[in-house]
Design an enzyme around this catalytic site. Sequence first.
Site, PDB file in Angstrom:
ATOM      1  N   GLN A  20      51.929 -65.335 -23.428  1.00  0.00           N
ATOM      2  CA  GLN A  20      51.181 -65.237 -22.355  1.00  0.00           C
ATOM      3  C   GLN A  20      50.553 -67.035 -21.390  1.00  0.00           C
ATOM      4  OE1 GLN A  20      48.458 -63.761 -26.214  1.00  0.00           O
ATOM      5  NE2 GLN A  20      46.720 -63.568 -24.155  1.00  0.00           N
ATOM      6  N   HIS A 114      54.000 -63.071 -31.113  1.00  0.00           N
ATOM      7  CA  HIS A 114      52.602 -62.194 -30.488  1.00  0.00           C
ATOM      8  C   HIS A 114      53.255 -60.860 -29.835  1.00  0.00           C
ATOM      9  CE1 HIS A 114      48.365 -64.342 -30.287  1.00  0.00           C
ATOM     10  NE2 HIS A 114      48.448 -63.181 -28.891  1.00  0.00           N
ATOM     11  N   ASN A 158      51.280 -61.602 -34.928  1.00  0.00           N
ATOM     12  CA  ASN A 158      49.877 -61.123 -34.648  1.00  0.00           C
ATOM     13  C   ASN A 158      49.512 -59.640 -34.550  1.00  0.00           C
ATOM     14  OD1 ASN A 158      47.854 -62.764 -33.214  1.00  0.00           O
ATOM     15  ND2 ASN A 158      48.189 -61.272 -31.183  1.00  0.00           N
ATOM     16  N   GLU A 159      48.839 -59.189 -35.370  1.00  0.00           N
ATOM     17  CA  GLU A 159      47.902 -57.855 -35.341  1.00  0.00           C
ATOM     18  C   GLU A 159      48.859 -57.387 -35.325  1.00  0.00           C
ATOM     19  OE1 GLU A 159      45.550 -58.847 -31.167  1.00  0.00           O
ATOM     20  OE2 GLU A 159      43.975 -60.125 -31.833  1.00  0.00           O
TER      21      GLU A 159
END
Length: 414
Positions: A20, A114, A158-159
């Site tokens: 990102q 991520h 991540n998640e």
Amino acid sequence: MTKLSFPKDFLWGVATAAHQVEGNNINSDAWLMEQLPGTMYEELSGDACDFYHLYREDIDLISELGFNSFRLGVEWGRIEPTPGQFSKSELDHYSRIVDYCLEKGIVPVITLQHFTSPIWLISEGGWRSPDTPKKFARYSKKVMEVLGDRVKWVCTINESNTPLQLTINGLLTGDINPAIERATNEAAKYFFISPEEFSPFFPNATDEKSIENLIEAHKLAVEEIHSLNMDINVGVTLSLQNIVELEPCQDAKDVKENINKRFLRDMGRIGDFVGVQNYTTIKYNSKGKVEERENLSDAGVVLDPVSLAETCKLAYEITKKPILITEHGVDFGDEKDPIRIKFVEDSLRELYRSMDEDKIDVRGYMHWSFLDNFEWFRGYNGQFGLVKVDRTTQVRTPRPSAHALGKISKDNGL
Ligand code: BGC
């Protein structure tokens, strides 16, 4: 108002993710998906925030604002551009970032994966392949062989519950689902594999096979990292929405069980801490999800100051592990920045209350996000940053919220 002092050594930080902010992650699956005909990404990530080159300036700013920690990602596709070949120069790059954080008194919190994975991994069956957990663990070990003498907080994946959460909650709306299918078909053609074999983590890891592989990948990575150094705190981060049942509702029970509790039990209990990432509360009545019209973020989720404390409490009850809040925030531009400040302060007061009354062990708060960045399918349209980024010049301008949270960090309370 009485001052609420957080525990000594509490980590106050800002969070980012490699794809990102870094820019030009050309070996990663998201980069490929962005370019495919009919892609679901609104724009290309391109140079992103050029964090890859501007990390010194960014870490200077984090330190000047008063934070004592920084969550950042390392990019698997850069570090292992082809299977089993690890790039020393990329590992050295991340090593320099870690050194610079430490020089500035910033505790680095590293995320190993991520959402994005190397393109080669996805063309070899991706997260549906039974070989992927071992490959992830091998990569995790390589990274920590280099960084593990200085990095004491590591988030593996991540998640893992986000793809399923987006599907179950119907958050992939409009043209996104057909676009995902189109892009998956295109990618499969490109690699001469079946669409079933093309399985990037985001947004495809929704089936049981992928989920079991993610759990296994986390477990093996924890073992590999601990085999190097037991002092490294390793944990998984999970997206936890606060699910409130106003009236008995089966959908609410299912979401609570399948998205929150199952992942907390199967993944959260493995490792040294749980990373809680919370953005909202979802209320249900007997008919299903309640449509809310007030207190919404620009992405349309409800801002509820108790949601962070409630999800930390749930995570602590189920795992009995220390909690690190690895994400919490809201996408508001300059105009609504004062609402962000109030929302964060109110959420921290609720968190403090719960730490005190419910005795939950919370070790830190990392705000999402440090910078306005590449918000996945939405391109650069989300403004989660405490710091605004000019997309042409890459100039960073801290919003008042950056100073407000920086002050809370310096005071270790509010
Ligand atoms: C993700 C971030 C994302 C943020 C805001 C989280 O679920 O980890 O990558 O930018 O939500 O949408």
